[in-house]
Design an enzyme around this catalytic site. Structure first.
Site, mmCIF file in Angstrom:
data_model
loop_
_atom_site.group_PDB
_atom_site.id
_atom_site.type_symbol
_atom_site.label_atom_id
_atom_site.label_comp_id
_atom_site.label_asym_id
_atom_site.label_seq_id
_atom_site.Cartn_x
_atom_site.Cartn_y
_atom_site.Cartn_z
ATOM 1 N N ARG A 1 -21.216 14.846 -6.620
ATOM 2 C CA ARG A 1 -21.316 14.072 -6.106
ATOM 3 C C ARG A 1 -20.850 12.494 -6.854
ATOM 4 N NH1 ARG A 1 -26.388 16.890 -5.801
ATOM 5 N NH2 ARG A 1 -26.122 17.405 -2.920
ATOM 6 N N ASN B 1 -1.884 -3.530 7.113
ATOM 7 C CA ASN B 1 -1.316 -2.641 7.971
ATOM 8 C C ASN B 1 0.080 -2.951 8.056
ATOM 9 O OD1 ASN B 1 -2.556 -0.421 8.152
ATOM 10 N ND2 ASN B 1 -4.398 -1.005 8.497
ATOM 11 N N HIS C 1 3.505 4.513 11.077
ATOM 12 C CA HIS C 1 2.706 5.761 10.964
ATOM 13 C C HIS C 1 2.838 6.578 12.963
ATOM 14 C CE1 HIS C 1 -0.976 3.477 8.506
ATOM 15 N NE2 HIS C 1 0.422 4.910 8.093
ATOM 16 N N ARG D 1 -8.696 -6.673 5.572
ATOM 17 C CA ARG D 1 -7.960 -5.949 5.038
ATOM 18 C C ARG D 1 -6.516 -5.069 5.461
ATOM 19 N NH1 ARG D 1 -9.841 -0.970 0.394
ATOM 20 N NH2 ARG D 1 -8.078 -0.097 -0.474
ATOM 21 N N LYS E 1 -9.295 3.648 -2.280
ATOM 22 C CA LYS E 1 -8.993 4.939 -1.551
ATOM 23 C C LYS E 1 -8.241 6.009 -1.897
ATOM 24 C CE LYS E 1 -7.568 2.219 2.677
ATOM 25 N NZ LYS E 1 -6.446 2.419 3.603
ATOM 26 N N GLU F 1 7.212 -1.050 0.530
ATOM 27 C CA GLU F 1 5.728 -1.219 0.109
ATOM 28 C C GLU F 1 5.875 -3.402 -0.958
ATOM 29 O OE1 GLU F 1 3.574 -0.339 1.878
ATOM 30 O OE2 GLU F 1 3.355 1.527 2.335
ATOM 31 N N LYS G 1 -2.310 -7.660 -2.869
ATOM 32 C CA LYS G 1 -2.937 -6.008 -2.655
ATOM 33 C C LYS G 1 -4.384 -6.687 -3.355
ATOM 34 C CE LYS G 1 -3.954 -0.969 -1.327
ATOM 35 N NZ LYS G 1 -3.643 -0.133 -1.045
ATOM 36 N N HIS H 1 8.046 7.690 4.020
ATOM 37 C CA HIS H 1 6.606 6.338 5.068
ATOM 38 C C HIS H 1 7.339 5.235 3.901
ATOM 39 C CE1 HIS H 1 3.144 4.608 5.852
ATOM 40 N NE2 HIS H 1 2.782 3.855 4.279
ATOM 41 N N GLU I 1 -12.690 -2.430 4.122
ATOM 42 C CA GLU I 1 -11.757 -2.718 6.016
ATOM 43 C C GLU I 1 -12.520 -2.388 6.783
ATOM 44 O OE1 GLU I 1 -9.084 1.080 5.683
ATOM 45 O OE2 GLU I 1 -7.712 0.064 5.869
ATOM 46 N N HIS J 1 2.600 -1.237 9.571
ATOM 47 C CA HIS J 1 2.375 0.208 9.952
ATOM 48 C C HIS J 1 1.399 0.705 11.033
ATOM 49 C CE1 HIS J 1 2.721 -0.172 5.239
ATOM 50 N NE2 HIS J 1 1.823 1.373 5.389
HETATM 51 N N1 LIG Z 1 -5.058 5.438 -1.320
HETATM 52 C C1 LIG Z 1 -4.645 4.495 -0.891
HETATM 53 O O1 LIG Z 1 -4.567 3.236 -0.948
HETATM 54 C C2 LIG Z 1 -3.001 4.411 -0.763
HETATM 55 C C3 LIG Z 1 -2.631 3.697 0.258
HETATM 56 C C4 LIG Z 1 -0.222 4.584 0.133
HETATM 57 C C5 LIG Z 1 -0.037 5.519 -0.354
HETATM 58 N N2 LIG Z 1 -1.174 6.543 -0.614
HETATM 59 C C6 LIG Z 1 -0.680 8.012 -0.126
HETATM 60 O O2 LIG Z 1 0.190 8.478 -1.502
HETATM 61 C C7 LIG Z 1 0.944 9.240 -0.886
HETATM 62 C C8 LIG Z 1 2.480 9.198 -1.265
HETATM 63 O O3 LIG Z 1 2.029 8.293 -2.069
HETATM 64 P P1 LIG Z 1 4.567 8.859 -3.428
HETATM 65 O O4 LIG Z 1 4.815 7.984 -2.577
HETATM 66 O O5 LIG Z 1 3.897 8.691 -4.561
HETATM 67 O O6 LIG Z 1 3.831 10.106 -2.997
HETATM 68 P P2 LIG Z 1 4.505 11.548 -4.336
HETATM 69 O O7 LIG Z 1 2.809 11.280 -5.065
HETATM 70 O O8 LIG Z 1 4.615 13.007 -3.393
HETATM 71 O O9 LIG Z 1 5.745 11.721 -4.712
HETATM 72 C C9 LIG Z 1 7.117 11.100 -4.547
HETATM 73 C C10 LIG Z 1 7.462 12.154 -5.029
HETATM 74 O O10 LIG Z 1 7.760 11.840 -6.852
HETATM 75 C C11 LIG Z 1 8.020 12.968 -7.292
HETATM 76 N N3 LIG Z 1 7.480 12.153 -8.702
HETATM 77 C C12 LIG Z 1 5.967 11.359 -9.231
HETATM 78 N N4 LIG Z 1 6.467 10.739 -10.369
HETATM 79 C C13 LIG Z 1 7.550 11.263 -10.748
HETATM 80 C C14 LIG Z 1 8.303 10.656 -11.661
HETATM 81 N N5 LIG Z 1 7.731 10.194 -12.956
HETATM 82 N N6 LIG Z 1 9.190 10.582 -12.265
HETATM 83 C C15 LIG Z 1 9.831 11.355 -11.163
HETATM 84 N N7 LIG Z 1 9.874 11.974 -10.337
HETATM 85 C C16 LIG Z 1 8.474 11.671 -9.866
HETATM 86 C C17 LIG Z 1 6.965 13.701 -6.750
HETATM 87 O O11 LIG Z 1 6.944 15.077 -7.901
HETATM 88 C C18 LIG Z 1 6.827 13.559 -5.561
HETATM 89 O O12 LIG Z 1 8.144 14.882 -5.665
HETATM 90 C C19 LIG Z 1 0.894 9.795 1.027
HETATM 91 O O13 LIG Z 1 -0.035 11.016 0.353
HETATM 92 C C20 LIG Z 1 -0.275 8.766 1.226
HETATM 93 O O14 LIG Z 1 -1.056 8.969 2.168
HETATM 94 C C21 LIG Z 1 -2.021 6.551 -0.417
#
Ligand SMILES: NC(=O)c1ccc[n+]([C@@H]2O[C@H](COP(=O)([O-])OP(=O)(O)OC[C@H]3O[C@@H](n4cnc5c(N)ncnc54)[C@H](O)[C@@H]3O)[C@@H](O)[C@H]2O)c1
Length: 333
Positions: free
Chosen positions: A115, A231, A238, A227, A137, A179, A213, A251, A223, A234
Site C-alpha cells: 500500500r 496535452n 495519441h 492540467r 503520475k 516535449e 509543467k 511519442h 488533473e 496530444h
Molecule cells: N508519468 C508521466 O507523467 C509521463 C509523462 C510522459 C511520458 N510518460 C511515459 O514515459 C514513457 C516513455 O519514456 P522514455 O521516452 O523515457 O522511454 P524509455 O524509458 O523507454 O527510454 C527510451 C530508451 O532509452 C534508453 N535509455 C534510457 N536512458 C538512457 C541513457 N541515459 N543512455 C542511453 N540509453 C538510455 C532506454 O533503455 C530505452 O531503450 C512512456 O511509457 C510514457 O507513457 C509518463
C-alpha cells in the site's frame, strides 16, 4: 545546482548530480537498504557510477527489459515478486533509475506494494527529466490502451543529471526535445527561443521546461482542468501513435505532428497566427521530429473517438494564441 522546493518533493538538477545521490538520500531516509529498479540498457551504462554513488548502502537491483513492453501488469507482478524475494519492507526505499518506462513502472510498484513505499526518481532520458518524472503520475499499460492502470504517488526526491544524456541515442534525445517545445509553446517564450538557438540543452533549459509543467501541476494536481493544457498536441499525437501500433512514431514525433495539427485548427479558428505555425514547423523539421508528407487530421479523427480524455459533450482541445499562451476550446470532432 537548481532546486525546486514548492512541490511536496524537491527536484535537484545538476550536471554530475548522480554522484550525490547517496548523500541526498540521507536528508530523509535513515535506512541502510535501497532497492534500485532500472532497465538493462541504462544499468549497463551506469552500473558502476550508481554503485559508487550508493556506496554507503546495501543495494539490491531489479533489472527489467528496456522498452514500452515492460510497462505491463506482468512486469509489474514480476518486479513486485522479485522485490519481496529480496526482502523489501514497507519502510525501505525504491530508486527508479531509467527513462519514463522505468519511472512509471517503478513508481506504480512503489505506490501499491504494501500500500505504498517511499521512492526516488533518477530520470535518465530527456523526456523523463523534463516530463514524466514531474507530476507524480505512475502506472502501466493494458493491451486495451496506454496508462489505463495507475496512481498518483509523490516521490521523496527527483534527481536530474543531464550528464546521463550523453549516452542517449539522438532519436530519443529529440523525443524529449519535442516535449520541451510543447512546454515552451504552452508556457515559456524564452525557452522557445533557446530551443531554436541550441541543439543540445543544459540545466537551464531543463529547469525551464520543468517549471512550466510544475506551475501547471501545482494548480491542478489531480488533473481536473488546467492540467489538460499539458496535452497540447496530444489528442492527435495519441491517435497517431495508436493508429500506427506504437511502432512507426515515437511519442515525441507523434505529438510533433499533433502540435502542427492543433496549430492549424487554431489558425482556422482565428486564434493562432499563421506565422507561428511556420516557425514551429521549421523547428520540428530541423530536429527531425516531422517529415514530409505531414500527417493529416482526417486520417486520425476516427481514432480520437477512443481517446480516454474525450468528453461525451465534445472534445476539449488545446490551442495556442501566442508562444507561451495556451487556451482550452470546445471543438466538434
Ligand atoms: N508519468 C508521466 O507523467 C509521463 C509523462 C510522459 C511520458 N510518460 C511515459 O514515459 C514513457 C516513455 O519514456 P522514455 O521516452 O523515457 O522511454 P524509455 O524509458 O523507454 O527510454 C527510451 C530508451 O532509452 C534508453 N535509455 C534510457 N536512458 C538512457 C541513457 N541515459 N543512455 C542511453 N540509453 C538510455 C532506454 O533503455 C530505452 O531503450 C512512456 O511509457 C510514457 O507513457 C509518463
Amino acid at each position: 545546482l537548481i532546486e525546486h522546493k514548492n512541490l511536496s518533493y524537491p527536484i535537484y538538477i545538476e550536471a554530475g548530480a548522480l554522484e550525490r545521490l547517496g548523500e541526498m538520500l540521507l536528508t530523509f531516509y535513515q535506512g541502510r537498504e535501497v532497492f534500485v529498479i532500472s532497465d538493462r540498457t541504462v544499468f549497463g551504462y551506469y552500473r558502476d557510477a550508481l554503485f559508487a554513488a550508493l556506496a554507503a548502502y546495501s543495494v539490491e537491483t531489479v533489472i527489467i527489459e528496456p522498452g514500452e513492453g515492460s510497462k505491463s501488469l506482468s512486469t509489474y507482478e514480476d518486479v513486485a515478486r522479485r522485490l519481496i524475494e529480496k526482502g523489501i519492507r514497507r519502510d525501505h526505499l525504491i530508486i527508479a533509475f531509467g527513462g519514463g518506462v522505468v519511472g512509471d513502472l517503478a513508481g506504480f510498484v512503489a505506490a501499491t506494494l504494501y500500500r505504498g513505499i517511499r521512492w526516488v526518481q533518477v530520470p535518465t532520458t530527456l523526456l523523463a527529466q523534463v516530463d514524466s518524472s514531474i507530476g507524480a503520475k505512475v502506472g502501466v499499460n493494458l493491451p486495451l490502451g496506454k496508462n489505463l492502470i495507475g496512481a498518483f504517488h509523490d516521490p521523496e526526491l527527483v534527481l536530474i543529471d543531464p550528464k546521463l544524456l550523453d549516452t542517449l541515442e539522438n532519436r530519443e534525445y529529440n523525443n524529449g526535445i519535442a516535449e520541451m517545445i510543447k512546454a515552451a509553446l504552452i508556457g515559456d517564450p524564452i525557452l522557445y527561443e533557446r530551443l531554436k538557438e541550441n541543439e543540445r540543452v543544459g540545466i537551464e533549459e531543463i529547469d525551464r521546461a520543468i517549471s512550466v509543467k510544475k506551475r501547471i501541476v501545482l494548480e491542478d494536481p489531480y488533473e481536473q482542468g488546467l492540467r489538460m493544457v499539458l496535452n497540447f498536441g496530444h489528442t492527435f499525437g495519441h491517435a497517431i501513435e495508436r493508429a500506427h501500433g506504437y511502432k512507426t512514431y515515437k511519442h515525441g514525433e507523434a505529438i510533433s505532428y499533433g502540435m502542427l495539427i492543433a496549430l492549424l485548427v487554431g489558425i482556422e479558428r482565428k486564434i493562432t497566427p499563421k506565422a507561428l505555425y511556420d516557425d514551429v514547423k521549421d523547428l520540428l523539421f530541423a530536429r527531425g521530429l516531422v517529415e514530409l508528407p505531414l500527417l493529416e487530421r482526417k486520417d486520425y479523427v476516427k481514432e480520437i473517438a477512443y481517446d480516454k480524455k474525450q468528453r461525451a459533450d465534445g472534445l476539449r482541445f488545446i490551442l495556442i494564441k501566442d508562444i507561451g499562451q495556451a487556451v482550452i476550446e470546445q471543438v466538434d470532432l
